[in-house]
Design a protein around this motif. Structure first.
Motif, mmCIF file in Angstrom:
data_model
loop_
_atom_site.group_PDB
_atom_site.id
_atom_site.type_symbol
_atom_site.label_atom_id
_atom_site.label_comp_id
_atom_site.label_asym_id
_atom_site.label_seq_id
_atom_site.Cartn_x
_atom_site.Cartn_y
_atom_site.Cartn_z
ATOM 1 N N SER A 1 0.827 -1.212 0.000
ATOM 2 C CA SER A 1 0.000 0.000 0.000
ATOM 3 C C SER A 1 0.858 1.258 0.000
ATOM 4 C CB SER A 1 -0.945 -0.010 1.220
ATOM 5 O OG SER A 1 -0.206 0.003 2.426
ATOM 6 N N ALA A 2 1.994 1.227 0.717
ATOM 7 C CA ALA A 2 2.894 2.385 0.736
ATOM 8 C C ALA A 2 3.499 2.601 -0.648
ATOM 9 C CB ALA A 2 3.997 2.174 1.773
ATOM 10 N N TYR A 3 3.851 1.514 -1.334
ATOM 11 C CA TYR A 3 4.413 1.634 -2.686
ATOM 12 C C TYR A 3 3.373 2.185 -3.661
ATOM 13 C CZ TYR A 3 6.139 0.264 -7.268
ATOM 14 O OH TYR A 3 6.513 0.267 -8.580
ATOM 15 N N VAL A 4 2.133 1.689 -3.561
ATOM 16 C CA VAL A 4 1.068 2.161 -4.464
ATOM 17 C C VAL A 4 0.805 3.647 -4.243
ATOM 18 C CG1 VAL A 4 -1.376 1.940 -5.007
ATOM 19 C CG2 VAL A 4 0.016 -0.119 -4.709
ATOM 20 N N ARG A 5 0.762 4.068 -2.979
ATOM 21 C CA ARG A 5 0.539 5.485 -2.696
ATOM 22 C C ARG A 5 1.682 6.340 -3.243
ATOM 23 N NH1 ARG A 5 -1.019 3.569 2.459
ATOM 24 N NH2 ARG A 5 0.992 4.241 3.315
ATOM 25 N N ALA A 6 2.914 5.838 -3.141
ATOM 26 C CA ALA A 6 4.067 6.589 -3.648
ATOM 27 C C ALA A 6 4.013 6.720 -5.166
ATOM 28 C CB ALA A 6 5.359 5.906 -3.222
ATOM 29 N N LEU B 1 1.254 6.514 -7.096
ATOM 30 C CA LEU B 1 0.118 7.330 -7.504
ATOM 31 C C LEU B 1 0.295 8.797 -7.091
ATOM 32 C CD1 LEU B 1 -2.813 4.883 -6.663
ATOM 33 C CD2 LEU B 1 -1.751 5.320 -8.876
#
Length: 227
Positions: free
Chosen positions: A220-225, A227
């Motif tokens: 989730s942290a990677y996806v937020r970064a 996006l």
């Protein structure tokens, strides 16, 4: 039913994307990511192990024979002479590769218990338990490996179901529903044994709460970064 090449190509692409995501999210090192990719590809071929003429069946039992030989070598290397050790290793390979494979072919049926969601849970629990109890890996590594084996397995079942729909003639083939079933009602006894074994393996496996929280948090942290 999708053919061997289709399962291999789709399994390679999808699990390769998953392994890349794990590496990008810093869940796994490059060597571990490559190992997870190979496990995912192997998982995407495993459901056809119950087909008597399947290439996967021969590959699986060749692999199992080599693993059994490795364990025999580890336990007996210091106890036997060189000649005795080679005789034992040869006997182990022949026993696993031929009689054991023959028994499996005799009592397994294609599109039976191994083409079910229960089997997905079974192979995942088996992978996690083997990594934890035999290979002594961390809980995170064990559950990542289980996720890739089970994920590849599920990809295979989904493909088989997709190929059960003939879009050109707009009809559903007789094989529809035989791959993604929860468990096999036709072989309910074997399904029960598989379910109980999977639950036992899951209980013997590594702890799961912290590893799965770590996996979810990193992704989730990677996806937020991104996006």
């Amino acid at each position: 039913m999708a053919n061997f090449n289709t399962h291999l190509v789709v399994g390679t692409v999808v699990t390769g994307m998953g392994a890349s995501l794990c590496y990008a999210a810093e869940l796994s090192s490059l060597p571990l990511s490559l190992s997870l990719w190979m496990l995912g590809v192997w998982g995407s071929l495993l459901p056809d192990v119950d087909s008597d003429n399947a290439t996967v069946l021969k590959l699986l039992f060749n692999g199992l024979a080599l693993v059994a030989m490795a364990f025999a070598l580890f336990w007996l290397a210091s106890r036997l002479s060189f000649a005795q050790l080679w005789i034992v290793l040869a006997a182990v390979f022949v026993l696993v590769r031929f009689p054991l494979m023959g028994l499996f072919k005799k009592y397994s049926r294609h599109r039976g218990v191994f083409h079910s969601l229960l089997a997905v849970f079974f192979v995942g629990a088996l992978s996690a338990c083997f990594g934890h109890r035999v290979l002594q890996q961390s809980a995170l590594v064990c559950w990542l490996a289980a996720a890739f084996v089970a994920g590849g397995y599920l990809i295979h079942l989904i493909l088989d179901e997709c190929y059960s729909v003939d879009l050109s003639n707009v009809r559903i083939k007789r094989s529809f529903g035989t791959a993604l079933k929860p468990f096999s009602m036709q072989y309910y006894g074997r399904s029960l044994v598989m379910g109980l074994t999977a639950a036992w393996l899951f209980w013997l496996g590594p702890p799961m709460q912290k590893p799965w929280l770590s996996i979810a948090g990193s992704i989730s942290a990677y996806v937020r970064a991104v996006l």
